[in-house]
Design an enzyme around this catalytic site. Structure first.
Site, short mmCIF file in Angstrom:
data_model
loop_
_atom_site.label_atom_id
_atom_site.label_comp_id
_atom_site.label_asym_id
_atom_site.label_seq_id
_atom_site.Cartn_x
_atom_site.Cartn_y
_atom_site.Cartn_z
N PRO A 155 4.76 1.51 5.97
CA PRO A 155 5.73 0.40 5.98
C PRO A 155 7.15 0.86 6.26
O PRO A 155 7.90 0.19 6.99
CB PRO A 155 5.59 -0.21 4.59
CG PRO A 155 4.17 0.08 4.21
CD PRO A 155 3.91 1.46 4.78
N GLY B 84 0.83 -1.19 0.00
CA GLY B 84 0.00 0.00 0.00
C GLY B 84 0.87 1.24 0.00
O GLY B 84 2.00 1.23 -0.48
N CYS B 85 0.35 2.32 0.55
CA CYS B 85 1.11 3.57 0.66
C CYS B 85 2.43 3.28 1.36
O CYS B 85 2.46 2.65 2.41
CB CYS B 85 0.30 4.62 1.41
SG CYS B 85 1.20 6.16 1.67
N PHE B 86 3.52 3.78 0.83
CA PHE B 86 4.84 3.40 1.35
C PHE B 86 5.25 4.06 2.66
O PHE B 86 6.21 3.65 3.29
CB PHE B 86 5.93 3.59 0.31
CG PHE B 86 5.94 4.89 -0.47
CD1 PHE B 86 5.57 6.10 0.06
CD2 PHE B 86 6.36 4.86 -1.79
CE1 PHE B 86 5.62 7.28 -0.68
CE2 PHE B 86 6.42 6.03 -2.56
CZ PHE B 86 6.05 7.24 -1.99
N TRP B 87 4.54 5.07 3.12
CA TRP B 87 4.97 5.81 4.31
C TRP B 87 4.95 4.96 5.57
O TRP B 87 5.92 4.93 6.33
CB TRP B 87 4.10 7.04 4.53
CG TRP B 87 4.19 8.08 3.47
CD1 TRP B 87 5.25 8.34 2.64
CD2 TRP B 87 3.19 9.04 3.13
NE1 TRP B 87 4.97 9.38 1.80
CE2 TRP B 87 3.70 9.84 2.09
CE3 TRP B 87 1.92 9.30 3.61
CZ2 TRP B 87 2.99 10.88 1.53
CZ3 TRP B 87 1.20 10.34 3.05
CH2 TRP B 87 1.74 11.12 2.02
#
Length: 167
Positions: free
Chosen positions: A19, A14-17
């Site tokens: 993780p 999903g959105c990389f922020w």
């Protein structure tokens, strides 16, 4: 001092922020970067990934010391931090750039990722089939500076503004 061992891991969750923020906390992870991989556009921008058909996924790319943290442990974290049954989305984020994907850097990682996925599918933990793809890691394109460590900076701003009564 013994030499440091370094391996790579790349995950689309999903959105990389978020993780990135999670993997930054794992002992043995030496560094993380957010960016794009799995598509056809060379050196894509965030705007291109979000608004055109580049084929790239948002990913967290990391260096880790396998003598401290195993690839299997990183995979276990990956399965826990997103919903691998959602096709081309995570929560409110919709699009192929938010797909669940494991990008492997060698045959060992590919085998372990396939085994891990099969184990998760057989566990019955997930209410729907797992749609996570397992692919050889192509070129990783680092995202713009303002995306790097975004959640860390956001948390710092929230804490600082809280000191002064601002929300």
């Amino acid at each position: 001092m013994s030499p440091r061992h370094v391996a790579l891991a790349t995950f689309g969750a999903g959105c990389f922020w978020q993780p990135q923020q999670i993997f930054d906390q794992v002992e043995g992870v030496l560094g993380t970067w957010v960016g794009y991989t799995g598509g056809t556009k060379k050196n894509p921008t965030y705007e291109e990934v979000c608004h055109t058909n580049t084929g790239h996924a948002e990913v967290v790319h990391m260096e880790f010391d396998p003598t401290v943290v195993t690839y299997e442990t990183l995979l276990d974290i990956f399965w826990q931090i997103h919903d691998p049954t959602q096709l081309n989305r995570q929560g409110h984020d919709v699009g192929t750039q938010y797909r669940s994907a494991i990008f492997t850097h060698d045959e060992y990682q590919a085998r372990v990722a396939r085994e891990s996925k099969a184990e998760k599918e057989a566990s019955g933990k997930f209410p729907a089939p797992i749609v996570t793809t397992i692919e050889p890691a192509p070129t990783f394109w680092e995202a713009e500076d303002y995306h790097q460590k975004y959640m860390e900076r956001l948390d710092a701003r929230s804490w600082i503004s809280g000191l002064f009564g601002k929300k």
